[in-house]
Design a protein around this motif. Structure first.
Motif, PDB file in Angstrom:
ATOM      1  N   HIS D  95     -24.184 -47.491 -32.281  1.00  0.00           N
ATOM      2  CA  HIS D  95     -23.102 -46.787 -31.602  1.00  0.00           C
ATOM      3  C   HIS D  95     -23.401 -45.297 -31.620  1.00  0.00           C
ATOM      4  CE1 HIS D  95     -20.476 -50.260 -31.235  1.00  0.00           C
ATOM      5  NE2 HIS D  95     -20.591 -50.514 -32.524  1.00  0.00           N
ATOM      6  N   HIS D  96     -22.783 -44.598 -30.702  1.00  0.00           N
ATOM      7  CA  HIS D  96     -22.869 -43.146 -30.771  1.00  0.00           C
ATOM      8  C   HIS D  96     -22.064 -42.658 -31.979  1.00  0.00           C
ATOM      9  CE1 HIS D  96     -22.968 -38.958 -29.904  1.00  0.00           C
ATOM     10  NE2 HIS D  96     -21.650 -38.911 -29.887  1.00  0.00           N
ATOM     11  N   ILE D  97     -22.685 -41.811 -32.777  1.00  0.00           N
ATOM     12  CA  ILE D  97     -21.974 -41.219 -33.914  1.00  0.00           C
ATOM     13  C   ILE D  97     -21.805 -39.731 -33.629  1.00  0.00           C
ATOM     14  CG2 ILE D  97     -22.008 -40.803 -36.399  1.00  0.00           C
ATOM     15  CD1 ILE D  97     -23.863 -43.229 -36.635  1.00  0.00           C
ATOM     16  N   PRO D  98     -20.572 -39.253 -33.528  1.00  0.00           N
ATOM     17  CA  PRO D  98     -20.372 -37.836 -33.206  1.00  0.00           C
ATOM     18  C   PRO D  98     -21.139 -36.932 -34.181  1.00  0.00           C
ATOM     19  CG  PRO D  98     -18.283 -39.022 -33.098  1.00  0.00           C
ATOM     20  CD  PRO D  98     -19.295 -39.984 -33.657  1.00  0.00           C
ATOM     21  N   ALA D  99     -21.705 -35.876 -33.646  1.00  0.00           N
ATOM     22  CA  ALA D  99     -22.509 -34.973 -34.473  1.00  0.00           C
ATOM     23  C   ALA D  99     -21.703 -34.425 -35.641  1.00  0.00           C
ATOM     24  CB  ALA D  99     -23.026 -33.824 -33.609  1.00  0.00           C
ATOM     25  N   ALA D 100     -20.408 -34.252 -35.428  1.00  0.00           N
ATOM     26  CA  ALA D 100     -19.592 -33.667 -36.492  1.00  0.00           C
ATOM     27  C   ALA D 100     -19.585 -34.541 -37.745  1.00  0.00           C
ATOM     28  CB  ALA D 100     -18.150 -33.465 -36.001  1.00  0.00           C
ATOM     29  N   VAL D 101     -19.714 -35.833 -37.571  1.00  0.00           N
ATOM     30  CA  VAL D 101     -19.504 -36.751 -38.688  1.00  0.00           C
ATOM     31  C   VAL D 101     -20.430 -36.441 -39.865  1.00  0.00           C
ATOM     32  CG1 VAL D 101     -19.661 -39.165 -39.409  1.00  0.00           C
ATOM     33  CG2 VAL D 101     -18.585 -38.587 -37.229  1.00  0.00           C
ATOM     34  N   TRP D 102     -21.710 -36.512 -39.634  1.00  0.00           N
ATOM     35  CA  TRP D 102     -22.635 -36.324 -40.757  1.00  0.00           C
ATOM     36  C   TRP D 102     -22.837 -34.862 -41.095  1.00  0.00           C
ATOM     37  CZ3 TRP D 102     -23.834 -39.886 -44.296  1.00  0.00           C
ATOM     38  CH2 TRP D 102     -23.463 -41.202 -43.994  1.00  0.00           C
ATOM     39  N   GLN D 103     -22.591 -33.963 -40.132  1.00  0.00           N
ATOM     40  CA  GLN D 103     -22.623 -32.535 -40.490  1.00  0.00           C
ATOM     41  C   GLN D 103     -21.524 -32.241 -41.508  1.00  0.00           C
ATOM     42  OE1 GLN D 103     -23.174 -29.506 -37.431  1.00  0.00           O
ATOM     43  NE2 GLN D 103     -24.102 -30.987 -36.072  1.00  0.00           N
ATOM     44  N   ILE D 104     -20.386 -32.871 -41.362  1.00  0.00           N
ATOM     45  CA  ILE D 104     -19.302 -32.619 -42.311  1.00  0.00           C
ATOM     46  C   ILE D 104     -19.566 -33.312 -43.646  1.00  0.00           C
ATOM     47  CG2 ILE D 104     -16.876 -33.124 -42.814  1.00  0.00           C
ATOM     48  CD1 ILE D 104     -16.289 -32.564 -39.850  1.00  0.00           C
ATOM     49  N   VAL D 105     -19.911 -34.569 -43.617  1.00  0.00           N
ATOM     50  CA  VAL D 105     -19.957 -35.261 -44.907  1.00  0.00           C
ATOM     51  C   VAL D 105     -21.197 -34.921 -45.721  1.00  0.00           C
ATOM     52  CG1 VAL D 105     -18.462 -37.109 -44.075  1.00  0.00           C
ATOM     53  CG2 VAL D 105     -20.937 -37.472 -44.140  1.00  0.00           C
ATOM     54  N   THR D 106     -22.216 -34.344 -45.090  1.00  0.00           N
ATOM     55  CA  THR D 106     -23.341 -33.890 -45.924  1.00  0.00           C
ATOM     56  C   THR D 106     -23.116 -32.468 -46.444  1.00  0.00           C
ATOM     57  OG1 THR D 106     -24.606 -33.232 -43.979  1.00  0.00           O
ATOM     58  CG2 THR D 106     -25.040 -35.420 -44.857  1.00  0.00           C
ATOM     59  N   ARG D 107     -21.966 -31.888 -46.185  1.00  0.00           N
ATOM     60  CA  ARG D 107     -21.621 -30.658 -46.896  1.00  0.00           C
ATOM     61  C   ARG D 107     -21.706 -30.947 -48.400  1.00  0.00           C
ATOM     62  NH1 ARG D 107     -18.512 -26.634 -44.642  1.00  0.00           N
ATOM     63  NH2 ARG D 107     -17.213 -26.555 -46.510  1.00  0.00           N
ATOM     64  N   GLY D 108     -22.273 -30.002 -49.136  1.00  0.00           N
ATOM     65  CA  GLY D 108     -22.487 -30.221 -50.563  1.00  0.00           C
ATOM     66  C   GLY D 108     -21.251 -30.712 -51.294  1.00  0.00           C
ATOM     67  N   GLU D 109     -20.083 -30.246 -50.889  1.00  0.00           N
ATOM     68  CA  GLU D 109     -18.864 -30.589 -51.615  1.00  0.00           C
ATOM     69  C   GLU D 109     -18.574 -32.087 -51.570  1.00  0.00           C
ATOM     70  OE1 GLU D 109     -19.276 -28.243 -49.367  1.00  0.00           O
ATOM     71  OE2 GLU D 109     -17.954 -26.528 -49.670  1.00  0.00           O
ATOM     72  N   TYR D 110     -18.928 -32.742 -50.490  1.00  0.00           N
ATOM     73  CA  TYR D 110     -18.770 -34.199 -50.442  1.00  0.00           C
ATOM     74  C   TYR D 110     -20.040 -34.891 -50.971  1.00  0.00           C
ATOM     75  CZ  TYR D 110     -14.745 -33.733 -47.195  1.00  0.00           C
ATOM     76  OH  TYR D 110     -13.549 -33.442 -46.601  1.00  0.00           O
ATOM     77  N   TYR D 111     -21.152 -34.397 -50.474  1.00  0.00           N
ATOM     78  CA  TYR D 111     -22.445 -35.057 -50.716  1.00  0.00           C
ATOM     79  C   TYR D 111     -22.793 -35.095 -52.201  1.00  0.00           C
ATOM     80  CZ  TYR D 111     -27.524 -35.767 -49.738  1.00  0.00           C
ATOM     81  OH  TYR D 111     -28.815 -36.225 -49.661  1.00  0.00           O
ATOM     82  N   SER D 112     -22.579 -33.992 -52.895  1.00  0.00           N
ATOM     83  CA  SER D 112     -23.073 -33.901 -54.267  1.00  0.00           C
ATOM     84  C   SER D 112     -21.956 -33.988 -55.308  1.00  0.00           C
ATOM     85  CB  SER D 112     -23.908 -32.623 -54.448  1.00  0.00           C
ATOM     86  OG  SER D 112     -23.096 -31.470 -54.477  1.00  0.00           O
ATOM     87  N   ALA D 113     -20.806 -34.529 -54.920  1.00  0.00           N
ATOM     88  CA  ALA D 113     -19.736 -34.746 -55.902  1.00  0.00           C
ATOM     89  C   ALA D 113     -19.871 -36.145 -56.493  1.00  0.00           C
ATOM     90  CB  ALA D 113     -18.370 -34.611 -55.232  1.00  0.00           C
ATOM     91  N   TYR D 114     -19.318 -36.322 -57.690  1.00  0.00           N
ATOM     92  CA  TYR D 114     -19.305 -37.653 -58.300  1.00  0.00           C
ATOM     93  C   TYR D 114     -18.029 -38.384 -57.903  1.00  0.00           C
ATOM     94  CZ  TYR D 114     -20.452 -41.249 -61.679  1.00  0.00           C
ATOM     95  OH  TYR D 114     -20.781 -42.445 -62.247  1.00  0.00           O
ATOM     96  N   THR D 115     -17.945 -39.623 -58.311  1.00  0.00           N
ATOM     97  CA  THR D 115     -16.710 -40.394 -58.255  1.00  0.00           C
ATOM     98  C   THR D 115     -15.553 -39.527 -58.765  1.00  0.00           C
ATOM     99  OG1 THR D 115     -18.022 -42.335 -58.709  1.00  0.00           O
ATOM    100  CG2 THR D 115     -15.653 -42.525 -59.083  1.00  0.00           C
ATOM    101  N   PRO D 116     -14.440 -39.519 -58.055  1.00  0.00           N
ATOM    102  CA  PRO D 116     -13.372 -38.552 -58.388  1.00  0.00           C
ATOM    103  C   PRO D 116     -12.561 -38.903 -59.629  1.00  0.00           C
ATOM    104  CG  PRO D 116     -12.769 -39.888 -56.476  1.00  0.00           C
ATOM    105  CD  PRO D 116     -14.174 -40.244 -56.808  1.00  0.00           C
ATOM    106  N   TYR D 117     -13.226 -38.986 -60.769  1.00  0.00           N
ATOM    107  CA  TYR D 117     -12.498 -39.286 -62.001  1.00  0.00           C
ATOM    108  C   TYR D 117     -11.631 -38.110 -62.444  1.00  0.00           C
ATOM    109  CZ  TYR D 117     -15.224 -43.557 -62.592  1.00  0.00           C
ATOM    110  OH  TYR D 117     -15.785 -44.796 -62.412  1.00  0.00           O
ATOM    111  N   GLN D 118     -12.099 -36.888 -62.234  1.00  0.00           N
ATOM    112  CA  GLN D 118     -11.267 -35.727 -62.554  1.00  0.00           C
ATOM    113  C   GLN D 118     -10.474 -35.397 -61.290  1.00  0.00           C
ATOM    114  OE1 GLN D 118     -10.460 -34.097 -65.152  1.00  0.00           O
ATOM    115  NE2 GLN D 118     -11.922 -34.918 -66.637  1.00  0.00           N
ATOM    116  N   ALA D 119      -9.318 -35.964 -61.212  1.00  0.00           N
ATOM    117  CA  ALA D 119      -8.588 -35.919 -59.945  1.00  0.00           C
ATOM    118  C   ALA D 119      -8.347 -34.495 -59.449  1.00  0.00           C
ATOM    119  CB  ALA D 119      -7.261 -36.658 -60.093  1.00  0.00           C
ATOM    120  N   GLU D 120      -7.935 -33.605 -60.342  1.00  0.00           N
ATOM    121  CA  GLU D 120      -7.555 -32.265 -59.891  1.00  0.00           C
ATOM    122  C   GLU D 120      -8.738 -31.527 -59.281  1.00  0.00           C
ATOM    123  OE1 GLU D 120      -7.047 -33.483 -62.897  1.00  0.00           O
ATOM    124  OE2 GLU D 120      -4.877 -33.641 -63.168  1.00  0.00           O
ATOM    125  N   ALA D 121      -9.956 -31.884 -59.686  1.00  0.00           N
ATOM    126  CA  ALA D 121     -11.154 -31.227 -59.164  1.00  0.00           C
ATOM    127  C   ALA D 121     -11.787 -32.043 -58.036  1.00  0.00           C
ATOM    128  CB  ALA D 121     -12.162 -31.013 -60.301  1.00  0.00           C
TER     129      ALA D 121
END
Ligand SMILES: Cc1ncc(COP(=O)(O)O)c(C=O)c1O
Ligand SMILES: Cc1ncc(COP(=O)(O)O)c(C=O)c1O
Lengths: 477, 489, 489, 477
Positions: D95-121
């Motif tokens: 399928h066509h995947i909008p360019a925005a999709v992976w540009q956004i989710v490979t931002r370091g804040e999503y890409y290099s975060a762990y499982t959200p065990y520390q909810a506030e962070a």
């Protein structure tokens, strides 16, 4: 639509695209908005425009493509442009750009921000530019740097204007013929209407460098390229001291990547010429080697650094560090009284938008490479070009054109027209270099070569073998 | 935040980013080599990635905030334009590689030229200028070249309205012209009488933005054109505001002879925190020979860059290569995604948003600079009354908007309206966002009365508080050096 | 922050992202079609980009923060791994496309298999498991398949130390085994006597992490192996902590029969806010026939996926395709950028960082769980004394660290150490960062004495204050629906 | 190093790489750190490890490549894998995947975060997952969704385990043969050791769908695929009601993209079968069509939604909305007592890491498409496959295999072995579909076709013409 390519036509349909890409309005919202405005319809919003000026929809424009369609079209075109083994330099250089560089600077916060006029909301861009200014000033050995010019060639023109403004007495500027012909052409276009006389200095056909002129009337500035367009190293110390002794400014035109190993402009000269301040006054050049992709020529950027005394002649933006209301450090655009939005017709230049995102890339690039990285890349380019030149000149019919030192690029002379040889190399997927015979017919079949750090031993061998093949065919024929 | 230099540790290296070894430079003489080490950071890859990622979060941007900066057209920059312009096939091509290796690229640029010709109603275009100001330079240089070519060398003046952007007079000066400024009338139009007075055989041309930077359409444009043309001058169109009329009114039809277009405004290419922009210049028939080089010519499958041999009367080159290619690709992709109808919709909805926001602000008590006029794609409010009452300046107001999560409108430009905010919402913002902005404006207006100190000392929630610009200019600190650490947040 | 649904406006569309029209579904019977509209946002592209960009800034991550989360190996994820794994040639390939269309991909995977075999000292590997837990499943299933293949069906128990990660017992249960837990001694080693007591003919195997999740190397590993092997059981190695010994100690040499490797830990692939991970499973000679499918086989230029026909005794498939291919490519690229020596350096410097941080914290007064032991790549401090004195728990301490800009270490795991923080700095962090972390730890310890409320109510500077977990579990609110807006920051 | 490819050898040098990629330590720092530790050298840090376990450096491993070298290597490999015109579906869809999709989710804040065990962070990841859960629950017409499983096949296995846990009386599960053979194989592997009996249901050779069984012993659950592996539409209402009437759970196995237009599992059944609650109890499937690239098969993700009553049987993570200390909304992992890190051997599953980043992509993808986008994509896939099927079956030697309704995919029968035809199509750059004859020999020369929204009219024509050419050659020979 005669100018549409066949491909374009295939990609579009005749169906009308009735929706609005990138415009969020729903019909209900439009109605509510018109009501607030008190306008009957959208057309009414244009009712102040003389009716005879309002045109009909343009039938010659294509219908919209959705992102899927344009993606396929551009992928096809990018693939069509292909992958070549490139040995062209001549002002643009293929270097490895760390993946982090463009991944970081295309983050929306950098990519989609404006010029940092609202300083408090732009500390990201501003601090980055302050860091950039620091790096470029240090790299060139000068005191201050602006936040970029459009490219190397136009930056040279601005440097010339700066020097002439600073000199006040003369409007003559000396530019050696060893400066890129395209740079010289650009300077002429940009300074043409300000009464500036550009004098071209000849080069020594043996060394491919600019001899210290014997005699010159008073002049405002001398441009010194290092390495020069042929990749030859100029006598920067001698030329600097000579110009300074005549009260002129020295404008260094440098490849910033080579400053990892070559003497920085700020230290040129100063050989016991008593009473003369050493060092170039202005340094400029093309920033592309520091993190900008080749991209058929842009966006790249021009850097411009100078001595503190010249800062008020500086065109373009400057970022300064200051304090906030709590005494903490912060960054802001400064010395704006030089710029068009304040000084208007008396500004140092008309430049407004610059190459912000490219210097952001460059700043990340320089941070990743550091002094050692820069040194190694420059040395690797030099070593590779040297190795390639040695290998090629071992072939019959190829000789090195100039004596003396070259750096990072070099010129060889062939036994037949360069265009014909380049054509042959292209059959093997190789872009073999820059043909000098158009701009410098006096050099004969001269080819400017560049092998950056991106080239492996195997690449150099491939070039050498292919060239050998091409030249041998000619010889037997 | 610390500077990247403050993360530096002598001897630290991001090794994966450099050649394995230092090649010998033995063949070069000592005196040409560098002795000291440049002040570049010595940092690890993680240091660098973390520093510049954190730093980015200290910016407002379209991707994070509403950014109604007048005269700047901060519309959404489609993400596809970025990824497609950065495909390896485009990035890796050398500008001096033969045209046959760049047909994909050249085809796109050729088609962009055609699109720009269509929407401007001009005869030909050059994509070479690297920003609006360079487009202006090329345009005025062509005006001069044209007069020169006719032996008409007595024309020494360019006329510029007082509302013009600073680049207009600065450009005229760079082309060796004297600038004659003419005033604006109370409705925001050019003062025709004043124009008639200054125009004459010394007039090389007039530079005009329409709609003007006052946010209104210059209705007497046809009269202006005929006055200037009659006097033998040419008309220059500053296309920075093309977003307001794209696809509806063609500058060529208004009588302009030469025009630049800010692709980073109307064609949605990113501003990148300062650039790169792109300022193609388009001309009517008589100026075609003078267009700057290079331009894309040829025909399908055989496009190539035209140079001095093809165009001997050109004003010449403005840069080492052909403009900002990557920006041009983004603009092309954007134009293709909009298509003819979509380009036309831009002006319609940019105008709708501006008029809606203007109406709402007026209805909530703000003063419009030109209350009797329609807004174009932008409009001006003046806070003079508020300033007189409370001492709160347009700048204070702007800074407080930042606390509310909105980038400030353009302040103090055009200079002729006191305490002005020039507001340009663009067509890509939704009604909900505009309404939220109005709410913030109302709230700040109330604060200005109730807690003026809060507004005067804004911003309060940003990474830094109000910055001292005077200190910055008086004691310029333009580069860092070791030992110059200072208190940071 | 608002939810994306709260930006939704009926009828709004990101038009560039969809086919131009709705194709007819006339050929399908009514009763098979959807009647209602799913609750997906109706938003513009800018709405979406802005929302998810802003939202991202509400995360801590390696790229923005030090993240010393024990047992998770939060090291730098090289950016090149991301961009190279996402080249169009890799992204566009269908898993069922013939092998000849994927030699670039398959070559990389084959070479990754070889690298993993080398560093683990095992005989063969399957890249199929999609995370550590799935690797464990495959491993224990192979243990069972092996016993079954020998007719040894009386083995019903898996032995697991009490310090083990929860996936170990959970996996054993999924494979139909009863879990026998054995205690840890005061030095953090397995209690050998206890082991001897539980081992027997009913023992299918033992699962062990070494270094253990207590942050120490199990020194009696050879004795343990011989006890288990002697009883006819097999040894499973949970490779989550491989980073501590990579290139120095091979699990195969310690006597393990089967092992999984968390590529998202040791091989630096991103955790992605929860995944995807990758948990290749490697085995000694006798278990090779049972490896899960598919695996990459063949030879250079002719690699292909091995399936049931090639490996009839395999335990089978764990997923529809071949593991998390994009993750495997990232791990491969990482391994190639490190090379043999670089992989070995990982353990050396991860251990250095852990021991340094441990020494500094001990020297500033924190209590180590195992003060007589070397740290492996991680270590545990216990805040029991502080808790007793001040009431400040490990959780309070962890939350306060967030205010200081550090992600918290792992809390309350392993469960046998009271009020514990499991701290894993990884090799990619610098001394300066570790020192800054120590400073924060000291500052909080002082706050705990001087202003305990400040710590107990932390965090104070994050997008939300301390969240009510009890309420979350007691009144589960797991999906949003219209009308369920609530107060947001 | 027998397993090294020739290319690899060419890329490496024999020189020793003495520096440390990604490790920031300088020698001075190492010395200072060792001093604090009180260790004489780095080796001492390993002194608790039995000496005989410590190995020598591994000579068989290659030397390090710098980023430039690995970049060139991977570019070469990616180009080698090339660009194909793909008509394979069978569980993975282009399928066509909008360019925005992976540009956004490979931002370091999503890409290099762990499982959200520390909810506030981790409010970024957590809120996004809450949004994802909402979208998937609504799309499938069920009450709750977890935060992903590894992929569609393993998610089906977990759904089976869930249903069996919930049913308590039976461990028999019915799975039609119209479920993908690979999914069936995966289920068998994963449930093998928990005493679950998987019974396969036959299909009607005329319609390619699963008839409502006449008679069955008590069973825990019935799996219903929609569309099924052949692209045929099952009688989901009849099957659901039949299973419910027998006290069993219904597990819907669906392609989420098709739920833009097909009846959601939560609404299956409910035709006046009095007293029986309608709707599937669990829905699961492969999330890949919603924003994950094909990527040779991963990372994709499995989604899993269910009725509220089953939530405590749910494997994997769940995010809930709660309040912070000030009463503001916030998000946190919840109901963790189901999970391995709390419940250990009694957990609902051993799953820990899931496919977080892929569902982030999926969430952005669904936000961009919205209900209308999903509807259009699904319809376009259907229309394209229908058009292709119609064109191909107009060729001599090609016929449609099944009667009844198909959606998005379809099966045609050829007059010769499929493998041979696919080989021919590959010569023309076409991947012509999925060969069913291996898994379903009873169907003869059967080919499963899929033409998604990415295919243009020209693409379909190209396929048709190429196939015509191939088949005609055979016929004349
Ligand atoms: C009215 C107007 N003219 C010209 C310019 C100059 O354009 P550029 O910044 O691209 O040089 C601007 C830019 O702000 C502008 O607003
Ligand atoms: C010791 C240990 N074993 C196993 C696992 C499970 O790995 P995964 O999350 O990849 O399934 C983890 C993950 O945290 C772990 O720390």
């Amino acid at each position: 639509m005669p100018w549409l390519t066949a491909h374009w036509l295939k990609q579009t349909t005749t169906e009308k695209f009735v929706e609005m890409p990138f415009i969020p309005h729903t019909p209900a919202e439009v109605a509510a908005m018109l009501e607030i405005i008190g306008a009957p319809d959208l057309d009414a919003l244009f009712d102040e425009i003389p009716a005879d000026l309002i045109g009909l929809p343009d039938a010659a424009l294509p219908v919209a493509l959705n992102e899927m369609e344009i993606t396929r079209l551009m992928h096809d075109r990018a693939v069509q442009d292909g992958r070549w083994l490139n040995f062209i330099g001549a002002g643009g250089y293929e270097h490895h750009i760390p993946a982090a560089v463009w991944q970081i600077v295309t983050r929306g916060e950098y990519y989609s921000a404006y010029t940092p006029y609202q300083a408090e909301a732009s500390q990201g861009s501003l601090q980055l530019i302050y860091e950039y200014q620091t790096m470029m000033a240090s790299l060139t050995g000068l005191d201050v740097s602006n936040a970029s010019m459009y490219d190397g060639a136009s930056a040279l023109a601005e440097a010339v204007l700066m020097a002439v403004r600073a000199h006040k007495l003369s409007t003559r500027v000396l530019i050696p013929k060893t400066v890129s012909p395209i740079y010289r052409a650009t300077v002429k276009t940009i300074v043409a209407y300000q009464g500036i006389e550009v004098v071209e200095l000849p080069y020594d056909p043996v060394t491919g460098t600019t001899p210290v002129p014997q005699n010159e009337d008073v002049f405002a500035a001398l441009v010194i390229p290092q390495p020069n367009f042929f990749g030859q190293l100029e006598d920067v110390d001698g030329l600097t001291d000579w110009a300074h002794a005549r009260g002129a400014k020295v404008i260094a035109l440098v490849n910033p990547m080579t400053l990892g190993v070559l003497k920085p402009p700020g230290q040129w000269g100063m050989r016991d010429v008593s009473g003369v301040q050493g060092g170039a006054d202005i340094a400029t050049g093309e920033g592309q080697p520091l993190g900008a992709p080749l991209s058929s020529g842009g966006p790249w950027y021009g850097f411009l650094t100078c001595r503190t005394v010249l800062v008020r002649q500086m065109p373009g933006r400057l970022v300064g560090r200051t304090r906030d209301a709590d005494g903490h450090a912060g960054y802001t655009l400064t010395l704006q009284a030089r710029e068009q939005h304040i000084r208007r017709a008396k500004a140092t230049s008309n430049i407004c938008s610059n190459q912000g995102l490219v210097i952001a890339a460059s700043t990340v690039f320089m941070s990743l490479l550091g002094p050692e990285g820069l040194r190694r890349v420059a040395s690797a380019c030099h070593a590779n070009t040297r190795a390639l030149t040695t290998a090629l000149t071992a072939l019959p019919g190829v000789r090195r054109l100039f004596s003396g030192n070259s750096f990072h690029e070099s010129v060889v002379q062939l036994d037949r027209p360069v265009a014909q040889v380049l054509q042959g190399l292209m059959q093997a997927g190789i872009l073999g270099g820059y043909d000098l015979s158009q701009d410098y017919p006096e050099l004969g079949h001269a080819l400017l070569l560049c092998a950056t750090e991106t080239k492996t031993v195997a690449d150099l061998t491939r070039y050498t073998e292919q060239l050998a093949g091409i030249l041998s065919v000619g010889q037997t024929a | 935040m610390k500077l990247i230099f403050e993360h530096s540790v002598a001897g630290r290296r991001a090794v994966a980013q450099m050649p394995r070894r230092l090649d010998s430079l033995d063949d070069l003489p000592e005196h040409l080599l560098r002795r000291d080490e440049p002040l570049l950071p010595q940092a690890s890859e993680l240091d660098v990635v973390r520093h510049y990622t954190q730093l980015s979060q200290r910016n407002f941007s379209i991707d994070t905030h509403f950014y109604p900066l007048g005269s700047c057209t901060m519309k959404y920059n489609p993400r596809a334009c970025n990824s497609l312009a950065m495909l390896p096939g485009f990035l890796d091509r050398h500008p001096f590689a033969p045209a046959v290796t760049g047909q994909g690229y050249l085809t796109s640029l050729y088609e962009l030229q055609q699109i720009l010709i269509e929407v401007t109603g001009m005869a030909a275009v050059s994509l070479a200028p690297m920003a609006g100001a360079q487009g202006e330079f090329a345009g005025v240089a062509m005006i001069r070249a044209w007069h020169d070519s006719r032996g008409d060398t007595a024309r020494t003046e360019i006329i510029v309205p007082d509302a013009a952007h600073g680049t207009n007079p600065a450009t005229a000066a760079m082309c060796g012209y004297t600038v004659r400024e003419i005033p604006t009338d109370a409705q925001g139009n050019v003062d025709l009488d004043a124009l008639k007075k200054v125009v004459g055989p010394q007039t090389a041309g007039l530079m005009l933005t329409n709609p003007s930077t006052l946010g209104v359409f210059e209705q007497q444009i046809q009269a202006i054109a005929s006055i200037v043309h009659h006097a033998g001058g040419l008309l220059y169109y500053d296309g920075a505001n093309l977003n307001a009329i794209l696809g509806w009114v063609k500058p060529g039809d208004m009588g302009f002879d030469v025009i630049h277009i800010n692709l980073h405004k109307t064609f949605a290419t990113p501003h990148g925190g300062g650039g790169p922009g792109s300022g193609p210049v388009a001309v009517s028939e008589r100026l075609v020979p003078f267009l700057p080089l290079p331009r894309v010519g040829g025909e399908s499958g055989h496009y190539r860059m035209l140079d001095e041999r093809d165009c001997p009367r050109s004003i010449g080159r403005l840069s080492g290569n052909h403009g900002n290619g990557g920006v041009l690709l983004r603009a092309y992709i954007y134009a293709r995604m909009l298509g003819g109808e979509g380009l036309r919709r831009v002006a319609r909805y940019a105008t709708l948003n501006a008029n809606y926001l203007m109406a709402r602000l007026q209805q909530t008590g703000f003063d419009l600079a030109f209350p009797k006029r329609r807004a174009s794609h932008e409009f001006i409010i003046t806070l003079k009354r508020l300033k007189d009452q409370t001492g709160i300046s347009a700048m204070d107001f702007a800074k407080r908007l930042l606390d509310y999560g909105f980038h400030a409108p353009t302040t103090y430009f055009p200079m002729l309206v006191p305490e002005c905010l020039l507001i340009e919402p663009t067509e890509t913002e939704s009604k909900a966002t505009l309404d939220a902005f109005v709410d913030a404006m109302i709230a700040i207006a109330q604060e200005a009365q109730a807690q003026p100190e809060l507004v005067k000392t804004a911003p309060h929630t940003l990474p830094v508080r109000r910055l001292d610009d005077v200190r910055a200019a008086r004691e310029p600190d333009l580069v860092w050096s070791v030992g110059r650490e200072c208190a940071v947040r």
